[in-house]
Design an enzyme around this catalytic site. Structure first.
Site, PDB file in Angstrom:
ATOM      1  N   GLY A 232       0.800  -1.231   0.000  1.00 27.80           N
ATOM      2  CA  GLY A 232       0.000   0.000   0.000  1.00 27.80           C
ATOM      3  C   GLY A 232       0.825   1.270   0.000  1.00 27.80           C
ATOM      4  O   GLY A 232       0.339   2.333   0.393  1.00 27.80           O
ATOM      5  N   GLN A 233       2.090   1.175  -0.439  1.00 27.04           N
ATOM      6  CA  GLN A 233       2.945   2.373  -0.476  1.00 27.04           C
ATOM      7  C   GLN A 233       2.515   3.282  -1.629  1.00 27.04           C
ATOM      8  O   GLN A 233       2.408   2.833  -2.770  1.00 27.04           O
ATOM      9  CB  GLN A 233       4.413   1.957  -0.664  1.00 27.04           C
TER      10      GLN A 233
ATOM     11  N   HIS B 273       9.478   5.896   4.221  1.00 27.03           N
ATOM     12  CA  HIS B 273       8.889   6.674   5.321  1.00 27.03           C
ATOM     13  C   HIS B 273       8.264   5.729   6.324  1.00 27.03           C
ATOM     14  O   HIS B 273       7.787   4.643   5.974  1.00 27.03           O
ATOM     15  CB  HIS B 273       7.865   7.693   4.811  1.00 27.03           C
TER      16      HIS B 273
HETATM   17  P1  AMP Z   1       2.048   5.614   2.113  1.00 28.40           P
HETATM   18  O1  AMP Z   1       0.648   5.421   1.595  1.00 28.40           O
HETATM   19  O2  AMP Z   1       2.465   4.664   3.166  1.00 28.40           O
HETATM   20  O3  AMP Z   1       3.036   5.709   0.976  1.00 28.40           O
HETATM   21  O4  AMP Z   1       2.028   7.005   2.866  1.00 28.40           O
HETATM   22  C1  AMP Z   1       2.113   8.232   2.234  1.00 28.40           C
HETATM   23  C2  AMP Z   1       1.543   9.229   3.212  1.00 28.40           C
HETATM   24  O5  AMP Z   1       2.001  10.508   2.829  1.00 28.40           O
HETATM   25  C3  AMP Z   1       0.016   9.290   3.240  1.00 28.40           C
HETATM   26  O6  AMP Z   1      -0.425   9.025   4.573  1.00 28.40           O
HETATM   27  C4  AMP Z   1      -0.303  10.720   2.818  1.00 28.40           C
HETATM   28  O7  AMP Z   1      -1.394  11.268   3.517  1.00 28.40           O
HETATM   29  C5  AMP Z   1       0.996  11.427   3.137  1.00 28.40           C
HETATM   30  N1  AMP Z   1       1.303  12.609   2.351  1.00 28.40           N
HETATM   31  C6  AMP Z   1       1.354  12.709   0.996  1.00 28.40           C
HETATM   32  N2  AMP Z   1       1.742  13.943   0.626  1.00 28.40           N
HETATM   33  C7  AMP Z   1       1.959  14.638   1.773  1.00 28.40           C
HETATM   34  C8  AMP Z   1       2.375  15.980   2.072  1.00 28.40           C
HETATM   35  N3  AMP Z   1       2.657  16.867   1.099  1.00 28.40           N
HETATM   36  N4  AMP Z   1       2.477  16.348   3.373  1.00 28.40           N
HETATM   37  C9  AMP Z   1       2.197  15.472   4.364  1.00 28.40           C
HETATM   38  N5  AMP Z   1       1.809  14.199   4.147  1.00 28.40           N
HETATM   39  C10 AMP Z   1       1.675  13.790   2.877  1.00 28.40           C
END
Ligand code: AMP
Ligand code: ZN
Length: 112
Positions: free
Chosen positions: A91-92, A98
């Site tokens: 689910g990335q 991160h």
């Molecule tokens: P994942 O789905 O594990 O790759 O997590 C990516 C995360 O990044 C998600 O929870 C998004 O809400 C978060 N996200 C994406 N863009 C931003 C941003 N510009 N600032 C803060 N969080 C973000």
């Protein structure tokens, strides 16, 4: 490189910072899934957990130390969860390593 988290690390895209040092940035997730939802990233671009190596794994260790410090500062003494979604099945959605630090509510297991 067109990577949103590299742009956040460099300051090109703004974020609400929770912690920063020369190697690591922690900032609040835009779409929080818990009362506390912080993302911890290495400033250096690493695409995912699949690219963690002998050479760069000190950054992961450092991120976990920062996460523990932030969790204590934010009053998560009852516990918290650290999640690293990896690849398509994981689910990335952002291809820069991160770790989600989630807390402030009781978590369910197994995740969906
Ligand atoms: P994942 O789905 O594990 O790759 O997590 C990516 C995360 O990044 C998600 O929870 C998004 O809400 C978060 N996200 C994406 N863009 C931003 C941003 N510009 N600032 C803060 N969080 C973000
Ligand atoms: Zn990146």
């Amino acid at each position: 490189m067109d990577c949103v988290f590299c742009k956040i690390a460099s300051g090109e895209i703004p974020s609400r910072k929770a912690y920063e040092d020369s190697k690591v940035l922690a900032f609040y997730d835009l779409d929080p899934q818990a009362p506390v939802h912080i993302l911890l990233i290495p400033k250096e671009h690493i695409s995912s957990c699949k690219e963690v190596t002998e050479e760069n794994s000190y950054l992961v260790a450092h991120i976990f130390q920062v996460a523990a410090k932030l969790a204590a500062e934010l009053g998560l003494e009852n516990g918290f969860r650290i999640v690293a979604n990896t690849g398509e099945d994981g689910g990335q959605t952002v291809p820069h390593l991160h770790f989600h630090l989630l807390g402030g509510r009781s978590m369910k297991w197994p995740p969906g």
